[in-house]
Design a protein around this motif. Structure first.
Motif, mmCIF file in Angstrom:
data_model
loop_
_atom_site.group_PDB
_atom_site.id
_atom_site.type_symbol
_atom_site.label_atom_id
_atom_site.label_comp_id
_atom_site.label_asym_id
_atom_site.label_seq_id
_atom_site.Cartn_x
_atom_site.Cartn_y
_atom_site.Cartn_z
ATOM 1 N N SER A 375 0.826 -1.208 0.000
ATOM 2 C CA SER A 375 0.000 0.000 0.000
ATOM 3 C C SER A 375 0.858 1.256 0.000
ATOM 4 O O SER A 375 0.413 2.306 -0.476
ATOM 5 N N LEU A 376 2.053 1.176 0.536
ATOM 6 C CA LEU A 376 2.941 2.340 0.501
ATOM 7 C C LEU A 376 3.351 2.695 -0.929
ATOM 8 O O LEU A 376 3.764 3.831 -1.182
ATOM 9 N N ASP A 377 3.262 1.740 -1.832
ATOM 10 C CA ASP A 377 3.599 1.983 -3.228
ATOM 11 C C ASP A 377 2.405 2.469 -4.042
ATOM 12 O O ASP A 377 2.496 2.576 -5.261
ATOM 13 N N ASP A 378 1.287 2.728 -3.383
ATOM 14 C CA ASP A 378 0.096 3.210 -4.079
ATOM 15 C C ASP A 378 0.348 4.600 -4.652
ATOM 16 O O ASP A 378 1.207 5.345 -4.183
ATOM 17 N N ARG A 379 -0.433 4.946 -5.668
ATOM 18 C CA ARG A 379 -0.299 6.256 -6.299
ATOM 19 C C ARG A 379 -1.215 7.305 -5.699
ATOM 20 O O ARG A 379 -1.112 8.474 -6.062
ATOM 21 N N LEU A 470 13.017 1.514 3.610
ATOM 22 C CA LEU A 470 13.677 2.806 3.859
ATOM 23 C C LEU A 470 13.739 3.677 2.610
ATOM 24 O O LEU A 470 13.443 4.883 2.685
ATOM 25 N N PRO A 471 14.132 3.164 1.432
ATOM 26 C CA PRO A 471 14.100 4.034 0.243
ATOM 27 C C PRO A 471 12.713 4.571 -0.075
ATOM 28 O O PRO A 471 12.576 5.709 -0.543
ATOM 29 N N ARG A 472 11.683 3.772 0.182
ATOM 30 C CA ARG A 472 10.324 4.256 -0.082
ATOM 31 C C ARG A 472 9.945 5.380 0.879
ATOM 32 O O ARG A 472 9.344 6.382 0.467
ATOM 33 N N LEU A 473 10.287 5.237 2.150
ATOM 34 C CA LEU A 473 9.986 6.306 3.100
ATOM 35 C C LEU A 473 10.771 7.573 2.758
ATOM 36 O O LEU A 473 10.254 8.688 2.902
ATOM 37 N N ARG A 474 11.998 7.410 2.314
ATOM 38 C CA ARG A 474 12.768 8.572 1.885
ATOM 39 C C ARG A 474 12.107 9.266 0.698
ATOM 40 O O ARG A 474 12.016 10.496 0.641
ATOM 41 N N TYR A 475 11.603 8.487 -0.237
ATOM 42 C CA TYR A 475 10.916 9.059 -1.398
ATOM 43 C C TYR A 475 9.676 9.831 -0.960
ATOM 44 O O TYR A 475 9.401 10.930 -1.472
ATOM 45 N N LEU A 476 8.929 9.280 -0.027
ATOM 46 C CA LEU A 476 7.727 9.970 0.427
ATOM 47 C C LEU A 476 8.078 11.297 1.080
ATOM 48 O O LEU A 476 7.390 12.311 0.867
ATOM 49 N N VAL A 479 10.007 13.641 -1.996
ATOM 50 C CA VAL A 479 9.364 13.957 -3.270
ATOM 51 C C VAL A 479 7.896 14.326 -3.086
ATOM 52 O O VAL A 479 7.427 15.340 -3.598
ATOM 53 N N THR A 480 7.139 13.498 -2.353
ATOM 54 C CA THR A 480 5.696 13.715 -2.280
ATOM 55 C C THR A 480 5.301 14.810 -1.315
ATOM 56 O O THR A 480 4.194 15.342 -1.421
ATOM 57 N N HIS A 539 7.417 20.612 6.181
ATOM 58 C CA HIS A 539 8.645 20.774 5.427
ATOM 59 C C HIS A 539 9.188 22.187 5.617
ATOM 60 O O HIS A 539 8.437 23.170 5.630
ATOM 61 N N ARG A 540 10.489 22.251 5.791
ATOM 62 C CA ARG A 540 11.211 23.489 6.050
ATOM 63 C C ARG A 540 10.793 24.112 7.364
ATOM 64 O O ARG A 540 10.867 25.326 7.548
ATOM 65 N N VAL A 541 10.355 23.263 8.316
ATOM 66 C CA VAL A 541 9.977 23.709 9.656
ATOM 67 C C VAL A 541 10.643 22.764 10.659
ATOM 68 O O VAL A 541 10.595 21.542 10.468
ATOM 69 N N PRO A 542 11.285 23.246 11.718
ATOM 70 C CA PRO A 542 11.921 22.350 12.692
ATOM 71 C C PRO A 542 10.895 21.437 13.347
ATOM 72 O O PRO A 542 9.784 21.848 13.691
#
Length: 1318
Positions: A375-379, A470-476, A479-480, A539-542
């Motif tokens: 499900s993490l690979d869903d679009r 781990l690569p999928r979580l990094r992508y999320l 990128v997303t 994003h861009r917030v501590p």
């Protein structure tokens, strides 16, 4: 009327029907119109078209051509001869004028002005859906369709005209059924509403799916695919009354009524009240709550569907699983969200006894882990968010992180056990002997060859990491740019992965761009100010969770911490987030407090390795400002928990920085676990930290003033504990400064003791803290450590049913953290200034502490070793260890004034066998300084030696020898305590790498600390039978022919071990309660199996005889059970067989050896042991010359009850008759065999089998015919055992009348045969 074509008719039949229709001359319902050219033409629509005798069909209101939604490719048209194009008309203008494309149409649409139109709210309705609007209402008032209609249209019109009533009901299927009022009622009914709400879940459930069943009052039981329901089976012959409408065979396609397809249109069946003994499927609502089996919910909630048990609301796990594979993204997201809620409630224990089995285990067995990964690979972002939420609910147990964060500032609170399963592969058994870095390199290739499903079966985290999570979580994250809740869930998952092990933390660190993305996006040095409301994006917030992730990664190992500081510019970020006070940050207040606390903790973790000290000079003004603001924050009421946690984190950091000043660069050592990192001297000097103590001590005094007020004291959290630990680190570092005068710190210690510590000891409120130790102890209250109902071996968590109570070790009212820190300070002061020992040791006389020790020594079941119990017991053992070390110092300094030394020694022995991995230094220190301390054995000088002699006298061996009494043996053991200690330090040695790492951590040698992750707590460091370890090692060395010890070492090791075991048996019997008497007997037998000479040594003989006498005491003998599994022993019969073989070979009639052979032959033990002697080792009978007077147990233990094993009785008789068993060389077993044979031959039990009766008659006849008169007299005239007589039994002068008559009757035939032969 012409009939319609039927199925099966050929084209010839259709042509014939057409000819018949044309022959009738009826007007056609449809006519074909031929259009002329594009310019128009004079087409006569009324001209008859029957000349060519073709059927012309005309469709009503059908456009000539469908509208084109996309531009068609250009087509070159040819002008028609009858309609030429105008000569002077522009083709482009003509095309624009006739353009009917959607783009041209939309440009002509003008929005209607609705500014003056009133807006009416919809009227409230009592039904779930508004009334439907039938399309036939639009046709009312319109003229009939022009032109001729087809035959089928005419038939349908005729049918509708014949109906008596017409109801405007919207059609639900094709073809249209006749309008009927009952159909309108059906569509408005609740059953139809729930059918529409769940119409997308009507697909057939996948067979083999998992489900959970529930009963009305019985618990829910996880089962596989539900059994089919008999009441739902459709009967083709069932009456049509069950349907909302009655099918008519004259309707189109209704010649065959398919009830299966119409069944779903029925009303909901009534909710069934099932029997309580019948299991039912567990169903959950959309919030994950478990619904009762008999709950009746309205259908508009969307909890009814067409699955199994349609009358019951809610979704089963099987149905939710099916819904996660739906093609509709909203359904997938909803199913994952509900599953996440179910998991969260299950882990929180909300289901309780209503569930049988584990929801988590059921889901994992069904493949839920990999469903989440897919499900993490869903679009779809919504599905991804729900999958991340479910993954967090699965991996992160509620309360785990809060518990570890709140105890970070405790004594050794930063060190935690890895959250990984303790069942490891055989190849990893010696992993503690390897450096962590090499262990990661060695294990990774092996695990890479295993599929993720196999890894997940034993370890969920390893299985997930094998799926490229781990690569999928990094992508999320990169990128997303997901929503804030998704970001927090991902960070929580990463924190849980980092807590798993050093290997997992290394993989998180080495995942490409993962940590870099987290640092860049969630720990920026500049950001836009945030308002009070929820942030639209993180994003861009501590983010405090991102800082915590880095702290957990750094805790895994010093190498990871060094890489984080050097490769990701964490120094600048620490400076950025610590330079401003939390209230000055452009962040929400709570987030700013948490971020500041995590920054302090990350720096403290780095400082525990001796790293990050260079920041101290840069941030010294910041630290001073924060420390000076502590008194004001402590005076704020009510105290804010986040603020207290931040203050405690600050004090913990200052304590680590202070300890760094006492460290020098160690010599490189290959044995050190952190030898791969080059150690550098600390850049902090004592001068830079010496001014901190005057600022911290007032804070401690301020907090101690709140001790009489429990509510305010508990609100301070770990602040008082952190203050005490800082002062302890201050004096510890001060005393190690080589260039300073010792008198300075000794004088300051006296000042602190007189002004603060001694008055504290006299306060009554401190006594109340000691009194509450027993009620908060997990050791005394094993129910605190019960595993959570959803705890799984493959998914470790700290979840515990009783660990969150206020009155528990981790509760807000727990006295353990403060008292442990206080004892730590007392130990440091007494170690440096021995003159304070007698004053500070007064704390040991507290009644609450003595009662707590007595509770810990009471015979009770130890808590089962779970992840939470290991964590809690480790902190409890810290308090016990520090108290016992203080007692040892007090007993050494002033032995005459020492009190309760026997109690303290008993606690030392109990603690030594309970310490867990990670506490190797504590175990080594106890063995070195406490266990064999002569001051802890007050019995040696208080009449204990004489009492031992008076309590019992050894009857084995030479009783006239004054040196063989137990008192003399104990006195000699007390003199040999230094040698005994050396023996046990050798044979109880711990893994060297683990010992060095533990010593570095507890001694504050920061440059040698490999990491803050402790070893996996598989079992205690030492076995419960550790006093017998030297004897066991001797036995194993003797079994290996390639090894061996010199005779002197063997004798010395055996003597020291036997001496210490005798001391424990005599004065500390509770220390051996965990060792069953049968296990103690097996360990004593190992002494005789070492070699052929050891047991002949006189000191060994005396010690073994004394221990055997203790083992044969009546109260101990009742607990001697040889048929139960014994620790460290595969089979006692196998050991006894080896013992018999060794006895037969080397004993030479040794009486002590023979006593050990005879002890397991008692009647209540297994007959296998007696058969082994009389069947396989009958030759050993000749060496069993132990006199009856030296038998350690009563002779009745061997003769009662009568033997009932026929094979053994025959062996007894055979040994007696053949002379293998005679009273001269085996008096004990001779008396036993005579007793059992006599009882058997004169037994007249009517329930005996024919085989037994025949054997009894045979043995009696053979006994009557014996030529040995003495044996014949003994077998026939035996009366009862009497060990005082030489034979061991008394005889009848003459047989009793009943026996005499029975003997005469049975042997009369034998006598007659004998007379006739004569």
């Amino acid at each position: 009327m012409l009939s319609r074509p039927k199925p099966g008719e050929s084209e010839v039949d259709l042509l014939r029907f057409q000819s018949q229709f044309l022959a009738t001359g009826a007007a056609p319902a449809v006519q074909l119109v031929k259009k002329g050219s594009r310019g128009g033409g004079n087409t006569n629509l009324d001209q008859p078209l029957l000349q060519d005798r073709r059927d012309v069909v005309t469709l009503d209101n059908l456009p000539d051509s469908p509208p084109a939604l996309v531009p068609a490719p250009p087509k070159r048209a040819r002008p028609s001869p009858g309609c030429p194009l105008p000569e002077h008309e522009d083709p482009e203008e003509r095309l624009n004028r006739h353009d009917q494309h959607i783009t041209a149409v939309l440009t002509k649409i003008i929005e209607r002005d609705t500014s003056s139109v009133a807006v009416n709210l919809p009227m409230p309705s009592g039904v779930a859906f508004p009334p439907v609007f039938h399309r036939s209402q639009e046709r009312q008032g319109k003229s009939a369709t022009s032109g001729k209609r087809s035959i089928f249209a005419q038939e349908i019109a005729a049918k509708r005209a014949s109906e008596t009533s017409v109801s405007p009901v919207r059609e639900v299927s094709t073809p249209d059924p006749p309008d009927d009022p009952s159909l309108v009622a059906f569509l408005r009914s609740p059953s139809h509403t729930q059918e529409q709400a769940g119409e997308k879940t009507t697909e057939e459930q996948r067979p083999g799916g998992h489900s959970v069943e529930v009963t009305g009052e019985e618990p829910i039981v996880p089962t596989f695919a539900s059994e089919p329901r008999q009441e739902d089976d459709l009967d083709p012959g069932a009456p049509a009354l069950a349907l909302p409408v009655t099918p008519n065979k004259e309707w189109v396609h209704m010649d065959t009524v398919e009830l299966e397809k119409l069944h779903w249109t029925q009303d909901l069946p009534p909710l069934r009240k099932k029997q309580t003994q019948e299991r039912m499927q567990a169903r959950f609502n959309l919030q994950g709550e478990l619904l009762a089996p008999d709950v009746d919910l309205p259908t508009h909630l969307g909890l009814h569907h067409h699955g199994e048990e349609a009358e019951r609301a809610g979704y089963s796990l099987q149905e939710l699983f099916h819904l996660t594979r739906s093609q509709v993204s909203q359904q997938r997201a909803l199913a994952l969200h509900v599953l996440a809620q179910v998991i969260g409630r299950a882990q929180a224990g909300e289901f309780g006894d209503r569930l049988v089995g584990s929801v988590l285990r059921l889901l994992l067995d069904a493949g839920f882990l990999f469903l989440l990964r897919f499900s993490l690979d869903d679009r779809v972002d919504g599905v991804i968010a729900a999958a991340v939420q479910a993954l967090r609910a699965l991996l992160v147990a509620p309360g785990d992180e809060e518990l570890l964060d709140s105890t970070f500032s405790w004594y050794r609170g930063a060190l935690v056990f890895p959250l990984m399963p303790s069942q490891e592969d055989e190849d990893d058994e010696d992993e503690d002997e390897e450096p962590p870095a090499e262990k990661v390199k060695r294990k990774s290739p092996e695990q890479g060859n295993r599929p993720p499903s196999d890894l997940a079966r034993h370890d969920v985290i390893k299985g997930l990491l094998a799926t490229n999570l781990l690569p999928r979580l990094r992508y999320l994250l990169e990128v997303t740019c997901p929503a804030p809740s998704v970001v927090l869930d991902i960070l929580a998952v990463l924190i849980r992965l980092a807590r798993h092990s050093l290997e997992s933390a290394t993989r998180v660190l080495e995942c490409p761009r993962l940590v870099e993305t987290i640092v860049r996006e969630f720990l920026p040095t500049s950001w836009s100010p945030m308002g009070a409301g929820p942030a639209p994006s993180l994003h861009r917030v501590p983010c405090a969770a991102a800082m915590k992730l880095l702290r957990v990664l750094a805790s895994a190992g010093r190498n990871i911490a060094a890489r984080l500081l050097s490769s990701f510019d964490l120094r600048s970020r620490l400076s950025r987030f610590l330079a401003e006070a939390p209230q000055e940050m452009a962040l929400p207040p709570e987030e700013a407090e948490a971020l500041n606390s995590e920054a302090f903790r990350l720096w403290a973790v780095a400082a525990s390795y001796g790293q990050g000290a260079d920041l101290y000079r840069e941030l010294y003004p910041v630290l001073m400002r924060a420390l000076q603001a502590v008194p004001e924050e402590l005076s704020t009421q009510p105290a804010r928990p986040l603020s207290m946690q931040r203050i405690a984190s600050l004090l913990t950091l200052l304590a680590q920085l202070t300890l760094a000043t006492s460290n020098t660069a160690p010599e490189p050592s290959s044995d050190s676990a952190g030898a791969s990192v080059s150690a550098t001297p600390s850049s902090i000097t004592w001068t830079q930290v010496s001014g901190l103590q005057p600022l911290v001590e007032p804070c401690l005094r301020q907090t101690l003033k709140l001790l009489p007020r429990p509510e305010m004291w508990q609100a301070l959290g770990p602040v008082p504990t952190a203050c005490l630990l800082f002062i302890d680190a201050h004096y510890q570092a001060w005393s190690q400064q080589p260039n300073l005068c010792p008198g300075d710190w000794l004088q300051d210690m006296e000042r602190l003791s007189e002004s603060l510590l001694l008055p504290l000891l006299r306060t009554p409120t401190l006594g109340s803290l000691w009194d509450s130790l027993g009620s908060c102890s997990p050791l005394c209250n094993p129910q605190f450590c019960v595993r959570a109902p959803e705890g799984l071996p493959s998914l470790v968590s700290l979840g515990s049913t009783g660990g969150r109570l206020s009155l528990s070790l981790a509760g807000s009212a727990s006295p353990f953290p403060f008292l442990t820190a206080l004892l730590c300070l007392f130990n440091t002061l007494t170690r440096i200034h021995k003159g304070l020992c007698d004053q500070l040791a007064a704390i040991l006389a507290t009644p609450g502490l003595q009662n707590y020790f007595l509770q810990c020594l009471a015979p009770m079941a130890a808590p089962h070793l779970t992840p939470f119990s290991a964590w809690a017991l480790r902190h409890e053992y810290h308090l016990q260890y520090l108290a016992l070390i203080l007692a040892q110092k007090a007993a050494t300094v002033q032995p005459d004034l020492a009190i309760n030394t026997a109690l303290h020694h008993s606690m030392v022995l109990a603690l030594l066998s309970r310490l867990l991995p990670g506490s190797e230094h504590l175990a080594h220190e106890l063995l070195l300084s406490c266990v064999f301390r002569l001051e802890f054995l007050p019995e040696r000088a208080s009449g204990g030696l004489e009492a031992a002699d008076f309590s019992d006298r050894l009857s084995l061996g030479n009783s006239k020898d004054s040196g063989c009494g137990r008192g003399a043996l104990l006195a000699q053991a007390c003199q040999d305590l230094p040698s005994i200690r050396s023996c046990y330090l050798t044979h109880c040695s711990l893994a060297r790498a683990s010992l060095l790492a533990s010593q570095a951590s507890y001694r504050g040698e920061l440059q040698r600390v490999p990491g803050l992750l402790l070893p996996v707590p598989k079992e205690p460091l030492l076995p419960t039978d550790w006093p017998f370890l030297p004897l066991i090692h001797l036995y194993h060395q003797a079994a290996d022919t390639s090894l061996g010890l010199p005779p002197a070492d063997t004798i010395g090791t055996a003597l020291r071990a036997l001496q210490w075991v005798l001391v424990l048996e005599s004065w500390r019997p509770q220390a051996l309660w965990a060792v069953p008497p049968a296990a103690r007997l097996a360990r004593l037998m190992c002494v005789f199996l070492v070699d052929s000479e050891l047991f002949r040594e006189t000191p060994v003989q005396h010690l073994v005889a004394a221990l055997l006498a203790r083992l044969c005491q009546p109260q101990v003998l009742l607990d001697l059970k040889l048929d139960c599994p014994l620790p460290g022993l595969a089979s006692f019969p196998d050991l006894y067989a080896s013992f018999l073989e060794h006895f037969e070979a080397v004993s030479y009639g040794d009486h002590l050896f023979g006593a050990l052979v005879l002890l397991p032959l008692q009647r209540r033990f297994s007959v296998t042991l007696r058969l082994a002697l009389f069947g396989e080792h009958v030759g050993a009978l000749r060496a069993l010359g132990l006199p009856l007077t030296q038998l350690p147990v009563s002779l009745e233990c061997y003769t009662e009850p009568p033997e009932d094993n026929l094979a053994l009785l025959q062996l007894y008789f055979w040994a007696l008759v053949t002379g293998a068993l005679c009273p001269r060389w085996c008096p004990v077993l001779y008396a036993v065999a005579v007793a059992h044979v006599n009882s058997f031959i004169f037994s007249q039990d009517p329930k005996s089998s024919e085989e037994v009766k025949a054997a009894r008659r045979s043995l009696l006849q053979k006994t009557w015919l014996l030529a040995d008169e003495g044996l014949r007299q003994h077998l026939l005239h035996y009366k009862f055992p009497n060990s005082a007589l030489p034979e061991g039994f008394e005889l009848y002068p003459q047989l009793p009348p009943l026996r005499q008559q029975y003997l005469q009757r049975l042997t009369s035939g034998t006598l007659e045969n004998g007379v006739s032969k004569a």
